[in-house]
Design an enzyme around this catalytic site. Structure first.
Site, PDB file in Angstrom:
ATOM      1  N   THR A  40       0.812  -1.211   0.000  1.00 12.03           N
ATOM      2  CA  THR A  40       0.000   0.000   0.000  1.00 12.03           C
ATOM      3  C   THR A  40       0.854   1.272   0.000  1.00 12.03           C
ATOM      4  OG1 THR A  40      -1.736  -1.199   1.153  1.00 12.03           O
ATOM      5  CG2 THR A  40      -1.816   1.190   1.297  1.00 12.03           C
ATOM      6  N   HIS A  49      -2.230  14.739   4.293  1.00 12.55           N
ATOM      7  CA  HIS A  49      -3.526  15.389   4.468  1.00 12.55           C
ATOM      8  C   HIS A  49      -3.514  16.364   5.639  1.00 12.55           C
ATOM      9  CE1 HIS A  49      -5.617  12.943   1.496  1.00 12.55           C
ATOM     10  NE2 HIS A  49      -4.901  11.919   1.931  1.00 12.55           N
ATOM     11  N   VAL A 172       5.151 -14.492   6.622  1.00  7.93           N
ATOM     12  CA  VAL A 172       4.611 -15.128   7.821  1.00  7.93           C
ATOM     13  C   VAL A 172       3.426 -16.000   7.405  1.00  7.93           C
ATOM     14  CG1 VAL A 172       3.510 -14.738  10.065  1.00  7.93           C
ATOM     15  CG2 VAL A 172       5.365 -13.235   9.290  1.00  7.93           C
ATOM     16  N   ILE A 335      -5.003   0.544   8.239  1.00  6.00           N
ATOM     17  CA  ILE A 335      -4.300   1.804   7.965  1.00  6.00           C
ATOM     18  C   ILE A 335      -4.516   2.182   6.503  1.00  6.00           C
ATOM     19  CG2 ILE A 335      -2.135   3.062   8.211  1.00  6.00           C
ATOM     20  CD1 ILE A 335      -3.139   1.856  10.855  1.00  6.00           C
ATOM     21  N   CYS A 399      19.983   7.214 -16.260  1.00  2.00           N
ATOM     22  CA  CYS A 399      18.594   7.501 -16.641  1.00  2.00           C
ATOM     23  C   CYS A 399      18.554   8.907 -17.210  1.00  2.00           C
ATOM     24  CB  CYS A 399      17.687   7.378 -15.422  1.00  2.00           C
ATOM     25  SG  CYS A 399      16.039   8.058 -15.669  1.00  2.00           S
ATOM     26  N   CYS A 436      10.315   7.973 -20.385  1.00  2.00           N
ATOM     27  CA  CYS A 436      10.489   6.789 -21.247  1.00  2.00           C
ATOM     28  C   CYS A 436      10.250   5.515 -20.460  1.00  2.00           C
ATOM     29  CB  CYS A 436      11.836   6.789 -21.955  1.00  2.00           C
ATOM     30  SG  CYS A 436      13.168   5.930 -21.110  1.00  2.00           S
TER      31      CYS A 436
END
Lengths: 478, 433, 121
Positions: A40, A49, A172, A335, A399, A436
């Site tokens: 996440t 926020h 786990v 969460i 890069c 790219c």
């Protein structure tokens, strides 16, 4: 037996580990993926926020506001990008004003500073690309944006520096109560600990339910996003929200700390806890809804799309604390947003609970700061020239799109909890994250990884596990 | 890139008459031509470890028929120009990344040996080439596993490193690189299951369709696209679906293909970040600079050629265009390019013609003959390529077929233009027979 | 009589050409729009040939691989035999354009030659 085992090293687990590392305790983090920040925490809006959304008095409200306040100092201490750019919740017509005012009231009750309701005209002056239909907005100057990868990685690195052990690729499988603690069976053997922190994101219900009769249930709530090129990065200069619905904060449009433009997410409840696939409908919804508040969005500038899963618990509230019928088992579950914002406060809370239970003593030698990967773009020309003289790898661009040098990539690999995969390098340095999308740099980054890790090119993965990037050599099967 | 500029010390700066950004086919041809036009002080800056650019990984044959009247492979074609550049003692730097070019033509570059350095150029030739469009730009839904490569990245892995990106391959996009890679992967032992093309026609050369797909029984599915990508870690399969006239997938036409590799050959984008950074005016159609008859951008003394200007199909035309840019840059450096007494004529692409390069012609600066290159937006059969000098149709050339995948050209002569002293606009269009 | 269907590669038209064969003799060529189509079709049905390009590994060079090709066209039916003749082939740097990598590839009488210079590292 460890004093504490933390399951999962997303932002909650990492923040808990870092806060616990202030104390004299043996702490080990078990992570099923190959790296920090793989669930996440890696695929979300990257928003800090302000704190007006959560119900006053809720844990979410408290930790959001507190996390927001802590973020600035944490960003300085741990050297990750954070910008307090402010946010606007857009109200498109007069009928919705009560809802906007309610948000304002909630924010005030939650202790959010500086909230203001601004008129449509003021909004258009602040953000010229907001739709002409804007009626008013809730302006929250304390809202911000953060690099979620580097926040997460910084917390983990700092915890590691302070003695926390990390076991990756360690899933786990079961947890049983033993004398004086818990035994965790994993894909890499058994581990025991006096205390367990369950920071397993969308899997937190699974682990909770292994030790408790009071079941919880987490729904993976998928959010699809589109990321736009840096040429679109200044289309808005604050985070633009819609008025929230029961499914969340709607589709937002925001600059990112690295100068891209992010639009999303959708909110689609699914069953599959690994279901991070975007869908056509989801992406279409993002594109349609983003256009409701912001005009002329240059959607042709999309460079990638992705989906993340929020760990939505049925009670729509963070569950943080010792499980009632499982002594020593500390939940850090449910969460979802504003989890990223709250993580500094979550870590503090989890560590606080354990400190009290375990009577933990502070270490004298806690290292409170961490230096991130040097970004040569922040140097003057002279400093940069000097750096290249000392470390020629900083003169070698790998890069092109993001101007990332070999020096930065080597640093990302060699530092504590260093990158082992292409995505690991990408999250730490941004190599391959540009327009790219690693078309040019991936073979070169693979070479550097192979050289630094002392493995062959065919052992290099995109993101650990079975994600090998090459499968053999020319003509090996003819 | 943002570099915090402190006091610029002019004494530290190297000076060159012409700095060429990129040592691929365009940069090399421009350098050779500029040198032959009498300029000695030339520097090529190349980001890769060798000259030749993308030709080094294009190991197939079919290059050079126009330029050398023989069929060469990419590396052989490149070597011809590298040899010329070396014979002419043209200076170049490898592994050198240009970070920034200022409006005043100060080039900031970087490499391991010299660190960060600046060069003052009298003229700059932009020859950075192009990059491939990525999956993200297409917004293909699904997972994001390993095994999804742009065709060019796969080409680099197979041809330069000898590494197989996968065993069972689906290719999206029938551009030439995709077609070429279908054959390459087949030769190296992979099974190429299908090539899907969103458009109702292929953007690739007929020859490549026959010799890269038909020869090996690889099906080409026109009006098809990838609608789903499966596999969390390594690619496990894709879903193809037929699309309607608007390119939208038609429900019910989905077909599953199991594969471990998806190659994307879905378009090339001129790589103009440096050009934008220095204030070069860009065309929304080509994504390349807007140039005049001298291939000069809106910034005086800054020229562009090759794929950075507009994406070409044939390297021979890149070389030809780049040679013109090199010659014009040389004339600029020598102060021989005067617009005095000339008239400005606009070129206007309409009716099926998407763009022209150049977009304007100054009659004083133009050579005796000028090639105007353009692309069409759709397939036209039995049509005419026409050029109107204001209202008068001057060129009317019958064509059996023109297609978006093949660059077209018309040639204008100075004599021809001088016959029309009031000429303001040349309109290029496709007319149905 | 045998009927062969081909796509002409001479131009973007891609005419669908039908060739009528009697054994090895071409009886008729139809569907082509121009002369080039006729020439292409006759060659393609009687003696189809291709250039084969591939790569082989280089030892001790500045690059890991060197690109190669059959020096001339080889019969289409021999393509995979030519490719197979390259399996496991390694050459030592330096290699130069035109150097023979595999002589008389797959009995075609055509050499496979290098198409790139790879100097010693």
């Amino acid at each position: 037996m460890y004093d504490v085992i933390i399951i999962g090293v997303g932002v909650s687990g990492a923040a808990s580990a870092r806060e616990l590392s202030r104390y004299k305790a043996s702490v080990c983090v078990l992570e099923k993926e190959e790296d920090v920040c793989c669930g996440t925490s890696k695929a979300n809006s990257a928003i800090v926020h302000a704190g007006y959304d959560a119900v006053p008095g809720s844990l979410m409200a408290k930790l959001n506001v507190k996390g927001n306040e802590m973020m600035e100092q944490l960003a300085k201490d741990l050297d990750f990008p954070f910008k307090r750019i402010g946010s606007l919740v857009i109200c498109l017509n007069e009928e919705d004003m009560p809802a906007l005012e309610e948000l304002y009231e909630r924010g005030v009750k939650n202790g959010v500073r500086g909230l203001q309701i601004v008129s449509g005209e003021e909004v258009r002056a602040m953000e010229p690309n907001i739709t002409d239909q804007v009626y008013a907005a809730l302006y929250a100057p304390t809202a911000g944006i953060v690099c979620p990868f580097n926040l997460n990685i910084a917390l983990a690195e700092n915890a590691c520096e302070n003695g926390v052990e990390f076991k990756f690729d360690t899933e786990v499988q079961s947890i049983v109560k033993i004398d004086g603690g818990y035994e965790l069976e994993t894909s890499r053997g058994k581990f025991q600990a006096k205390y367990v922190v369950n920071a397993a994101g969308v899997y937190a219900d699974k682990f909770h339910n292994m030790v408790s009769e009071k079941k919880i249930h987490i729904t993976p709530r998928r959010g699809d996003y589109c990321l736009l090129d840096k040429t679109a990065g200044d289309h808005v200069s604050r985070t633009i929200f819609s008025l929230p619905t029961k499914y969340g904060k709607g589709v937002l449009v925001t600059p990112t700390v690295h100068g891209n433009l992010l639009v999303g997410p959708t909110a689609i409840d699914i069953e599959n806890k690994e279901g991070t696939n975007t869908t056509r409908e989801g992406l279409d919804e993002v594109i349609t809804k983003a256009g409701q508040n912001v005009k002329d969005l240059p959607m042709r500038q999309v460079i990638t799309s992705f989906a993340g899963l929020r760990a939505h618990e049925d009670g729509s509230e963070f569950i943080i604390g010792e499980v009632e019928d499982a002594e020593g088992f500390i939940d850090c579950a449910g969460i979802e947003s504003p989890g990223l914002t709250s993580c500094p406060a979550i870590g503090e809370m989890v560590a606080g609970i354990l400190k009290e239970k375990m009577n933990l003593e502070e270490k004298e030698n806690f290292i409170a700061t961490r230096k991130g990967i040097l970004d040569p773009d922040t140097l003057t020309k002279e400093e940069r020239a000097e750096l290249i003289k000392k470390e020629p790898a900083y003169g070698n661009i790998i890069c092109r799109c993001e101007s990332i040098t070999e020096g930065e990539i080597i640093d990302a690999i060699r530092r504590p909890l260093g990158a082992k995969s292409l995505d690991g390098v990408k999250r730490r340095t941004r190599a391959g994250m540009g327009r790219c999308q690693s078309g040019f740099c991936s073979p070169r980054t693979m070479e550097i990884l192979a050289r630094e890790l002392g493995v062959s090119m065919s052992d290099i993965t995109k993101s650990g596990g079975k994600s090998r990037l090459v499968v053999g050599t020319n003509k090996d099967r003819i | 890139m943002k570099i915090r500029v402190t006091e610029r010390q002019a004494s530290d700066m190297k000076n060159y008459d012409i700095v060429i950004i990129g040592g691929g086919p365009a940069g090399l041809a421009a350098a050779v031509s500029a040198k032959k036009s009498g300029i000695d002080s030339i520097l090529i800056l190349e980001r890769d470890k060798e000259l030749g650019g993308i030709l080094n990984q294009c190991i197939h044959n079919g290059f050079g028929l126009h330029t050398f009247k023989e069929e060469l492979t990419g590396p052989e074609y490149a070597q011809r120009f590298i040899d010329q550049a070396k014979e002419l003692d043209i200076e170049y730097r490898l592994n050198t990344m240009v970070m920034d070019i200022s409006h005043e033509k100060v080039v900031t570059a970087m490499n391991r040996e010299e660190g960060l350095f600046e060069i003052q150029a009298k003229a700059v030739i932009l020859a950075m080439g192009c990059r491939e469009r990525s999956r993200g730009a297409l917004n293909i839904p699904g997972y994001r596993p390993a095994g999804i490569y742009s065709a060019g990245t796969a080409q680099r892995l197979v041809n330069m490193e000898g590494l197989m990106p996968g065993r069972e391959v689906v290719i999206l996009g029938s551009g030439d690189i995709g077609l070429i890679m279908a054959r390459r992967m087949t030769f190296e032992g992979a099974k190429v299951k299908v090539v899907a093309e969103l458009m109702p026609y292929s953007g690739g050369l007929k020859r490549n369709i026959v010799q890269c797909l038909d020869d090996y029984g690889i099906p080409l599915k026109l009006s098809h696209t990838v609608v789903d990508i499966k596999g969390k870690e390594r690619l496990e399969g894709v879903t193809l679906a037929e699309v309607d006239q608007n390119g939208k997938p038609i429900p019910g036409t989905e077909e599953e293909y199991s594969c471990d590799t998806l190659l994307l050959s879905v378009g090339l984008i001129p790589e103009n970040e440096l050009s934008r950074g220095m204030g070069v005016e860009m065309s929304r159609v080509t994504s390349g600079p807007v140039v005049n008859e001298s291939l000069e951008t809106n910034i005086e003394g800054v020229f562009a050629c090759g794929n950075v200007l507009h994406v070409h199909d044939l390297v021979d035309f890149v070389s030809e265009e780049a040679a013109a840019a090199g010659k014009n840059a040389a004339a600029y450096v020598r102060g021989e390019r005067s617009a005095e007494g000339g008239r400005e004529i606009r070129l206007s692409p309409v009716d099926g013609v998407r763009y022209t390069v150049p977009v304007s012609i100054n009659t004083a600066r133009m050579d005796e003959e000028l090639t105007v290159r353009f692309r069409v937006g759709a397939v036209f059969k039995n049509c005419y390529v026409s050029a109107y000098f204001d209202d008068e149709r001057v060129i009317h050339r019958k064509r059996q077929i023109v297609a978006p995948g093949e660059m077209e050209e018309i040639r204008l002569t100075k004599d021809q233009l001088l016959k029309y002293p009031d000429l303001k606009t040349i309109t290029v269009k496709i007319e149905e027979a | 009589m045998e009927i062969r269907n081909l796509t002409c590669i001479s131009c973007p038209m891609g005419c669908q050409i039908t060739v009528e064969m009697d054994g090895n003799e071409v009886v008729s060529v139809t569907g082509n729009t121009c002369k080039r189509g006729d020439v292409y079709a006759r060659k393609e049905v009687t003696n189809p040939t291709r250039i084969v390009t591939s790569t082989v590994r280089v030892i001790g060079g500045k690059a890991d691989m060197v690109s190669v090709k059959t020096k001339e066209d080889i019969p289409k039916g021999k393509i995979f035999d030519c490719v197979k003749s390259l399996k496991g082939v390694e050459v030592e740097a330096p290699v130069h354009i035109g150097d023979v990598i595999v002589p008389d590839a797959a009995g075609t009488g055509v050499d496979i030659v290098a198409t790139k210079n790879v100097e010693r590292a």
